[in-house]
Design an enzyme around this catalytic site. Structure first.
Site, PDB file in Angstrom:
ATOM      1  N   ASP A 101      38.449 117.253  39.868  1.00 18.06           N
ATOM      2  CA  ASP A 101      38.064 116.855  38.403  1.00 18.06           C
ATOM      3  C   ASP A 101      37.045 118.174  37.967  1.00 18.06           C
ATOM      4  O   ASP A 101      37.126 119.095  38.471  1.00 18.06           O
ATOM      5  CB  ASP A 101      37.021 115.553  38.133  1.00 18.06           C
ATOM      6  CG  ASP A 101      35.690 115.314  39.006  1.00 18.06           C
ATOM      7  OD1 ASP A 101      35.375 116.538  39.323  1.00 18.06           O
ATOM      8  OD2 ASP A 101      35.210 114.358  39.317  1.00 18.06           O
ATOM      9  N   HIS A 157      34.029 118.548  40.710  1.00 22.75           N
ATOM     10  CA  HIS A 157      34.106 118.771  42.120  1.00 22.75           C
ATOM     11  C   HIS A 157      35.537 119.353  42.667  1.00 22.75           C
ATOM     12  O   HIS A 157      36.586 118.990  42.112  1.00 22.75           O
ATOM     13  CB  HIS A 157      34.106 117.335  42.368  1.00 22.75           C
ATOM     14  CG  HIS A 157      32.911 116.555  41.940  1.00 22.75           C
ATOM     15  ND1 HIS A 157      33.217 115.578  40.807  1.00 22.75           N
ATOM     16  CD2 HIS A 157      31.419 116.489  42.275  1.00 22.75           C
ATOM     17  CE1 HIS A 157      31.685 115.228  40.697  1.00 22.75           C
ATOM     18  NE2 HIS A 157      30.760 115.563  41.699  1.00 22.75           N
ATOM     19  N   SER A 193      26.721 114.215  44.504  1.00 20.39           N
ATOM     20  CA  SER A 193      28.105 113.878  44.426  1.00 20.39           C
ATOM     21  C   SER A 193      29.155 114.709  45.360  1.00 20.39           C
ATOM     22  O   SER A 193      30.119 114.075  45.586  1.00 20.39           O
ATOM     23  CB  SER A 193      28.778 113.964  43.254  1.00 20.39           C
ATOM     24  OG  SER A 193      28.585 115.130  42.501  1.00 20.39           O
TER      25      SER A 193
END
Ligand SMILES: *[C@@H]1O[C@H](CO)[C@@H](O)[C@H](O)[C@H]1NC(C)=O
Ligand SMILES: *[C@@H]1O[C@H](CO)[C@@H](O)[C@H](O)[C@H]1NC(C)=O
Ligand SMILES: *[C@@H]1O[C@H](CO)[C@@H](O)[C@H](O)[C@H]1NC(C)=O
Ligand SMILES: *[C@@H]1O[C@H](CO)[C@@H](O)[C@H](O)[C@H]1NC(C)=O
Length: 383
Positions: free
Chosen positions: A328, A331, A45
């Site tokens: 978040d 990240h 991600s």
């Protein structure tokens, strides 16, 4: 107030400047830098620019809803942050638009392709629902085959050997291991690290055999210090979850060694490793030195460190994400990614080694001995 802000910014700039090396030309004038090359992107991600949007996954795997994307794109793209990723900033530096996600319909391969998938690991069992590194590699083979068909073998091979291959993977594998084997012995942990590094090295070797020459690699970040982990373990103060940190430190040093060995064995193999672990750890511990007000709480989410379920009610969203290191629980914000990308591009050898990206891009790529790309049936692993 204004004077102290000025002073603060000055200190910040001189601190960051101390990590960077000045932009000097590495080449004499007869050799212009050849930066307009393709970039192929692999990993999790940290690099996923939207592939997970196209897979049937639960909402917690995705970032295709508000407020993801709010700052730069002003709509959610599937990137797990409020704006651009490290690979987007790199793409900007090499005069490209953003590199499109592989699963986005109708993409043009000319500037490269992003194969990364949020949640992915080196090992498929880390998360069978997303696109593991091995599947990303077979998707790359599909693209390489298409390039040969469209451009001819010679031109396709030239582009593939001049391209830069960016990878960020491994963090999810350590989460998987620590979660599933909390009582693993030292021997079992070392075995896992050894196998993971071995499989990662095989991946790099296989790309090399397909024509890749220049690799840009992020090592694994300090997962146990991320707000989401600290929140789930209810850690206080400066505490990090140490189990995964110890394994990740071993991984990073073993992986650096293995990649360095590849360089000595494989002709024309060139690479840059960003010490993501050390920088992110330092940013978490000393946010103000990098211009952040907050590194423990996420900008978007809920809970003890505002680190869970960004975008899913109930959650709170900070006013100014650029004051936060984390968007978040997992990240960094776009602002965090921008600093990391700058360090990757221009950092000193203690941060980006043995070359930084600017140097890596400017290196003359040795023409690879032509190796026929293995023909694989065109396959889509995901609808
Ligand atoms: C997506 O996954 C859910 C839950 O696993 C399943 O119920 C649903 O049928 C799937 N949808 C498609 C289009 O495959
Ligand atoms: C892809 O983009 C390149 C340059 O941006 C262009 O020259 C090429 O025609 C495009 N290919 C397709 C199939 O659209
Ligand atoms: C790990 O050890 C703890 C205590 O020693 C025990 O309670 C737990 O069940 C063990 N976990 C596993 C997955 O074996
Ligand atoms: C890759 O990992 C598997 C275990 O999942 C291991 O058996 C194998 O030896 C590893 N490969 C290398 C080259 O380390």
């Amino acid at each position: 107030m204004a004077a102290s802000k000025l002073n603060f910014n000055f200190l910040l700039l001189s601190f960051l400047a101390s990590l960077l090396i000045p932009e000097i030309s590495l080449c004499d004038h007869s050799r212009q830098p050849k930066r307009h090359v393709a970039m192929f992107i692999f990993g999790d991600s940290i690099f996923d620019a939207g592939n997970d949007n196209y897979i049937n996954l639960s909402v917690s795997y995705r970032a295709n809803y508000w407020p993801y994307g709010e700052t730069f794109f002003h709509f959610p793209t599937g990137r797990f942050t409020n704006g651009r990723l490290i690979v987007d900033f790199i793409a900007t530096n090499i005069v490209q638009p953003f590199v499109p996600p592989y699963l986005q319909p109708g993409i043009n391969f000319t500037n490269g392709v992003n194969f990364a998938s949020g949640g992915a690991g080196v090992f498929p069992k880390t998360d069978p629902k997303v696109i593991s590194l091995g599947m990303q590699l077979s998707n790359f083979k599909n693209v390489a085959n298409s390039m040969e068909e469209q451009l001819g073998d010679k031109e396709a091979n030239k582009r593939l050997s001049q391209a830069v291959y960016a990878t960020c993977v491994g963090g999810n594998d350590y989460s998987y291991f620590v979660h599933n084997y909390p009582n693993a012995t030292q021997l079992e942990q070392d075995e896992f690290v050894k196998n993971l590094v071995g499989n990662l090295t095989d991946f790099v070797k296989e790309l090399y055999n397909l024509g890749a020459r220049k690799f840009a690699i992020l090592n694994v970040g300090p997962r146990g210090c991320l707000p989401a982990i600290r929140q789930s373990k209810e850690l206080r103060g400066d505490e990090c979850e140490e189990g995964s940190l110890e394994m990740i430190k071993k991984h990073n040093s073993a992986a650096s060694k293995a990649i360095k060995e590849l360089e000595s064995k494989l002709s024309g193999f060139k690479y840059s490793i960003l010490d993501f672990y050390t920088i992110l750890y330092d940013m978490i511990k000393h946010p103000k030195a990098y211009g952040f007000k907050e590194s423990r709480y996420s900008c978007c989410g809920h809970g003890m460190y505002n680190a869970a379920h960004c975008g899913i009610e109930p959650y709170t969203l900070c006013k100014n994400p650029s004051e936060y290191l984390f968007f978040d629980g997992w990240h960094p914000t776009e602002h965090g990614y921008r600093i990391l990308a700058d360090l990757f591009w221009n950092g000193k050898p203690s941060i980006a080694a043995p070359y930084n990206l600017r140097q890596l891009f400017d290196l003359e790529s040795t023409p690879s001995f032509y190796q026929k790309i293995m023909k694989f049936p065109m396959m889509n692993n995901f609808p």
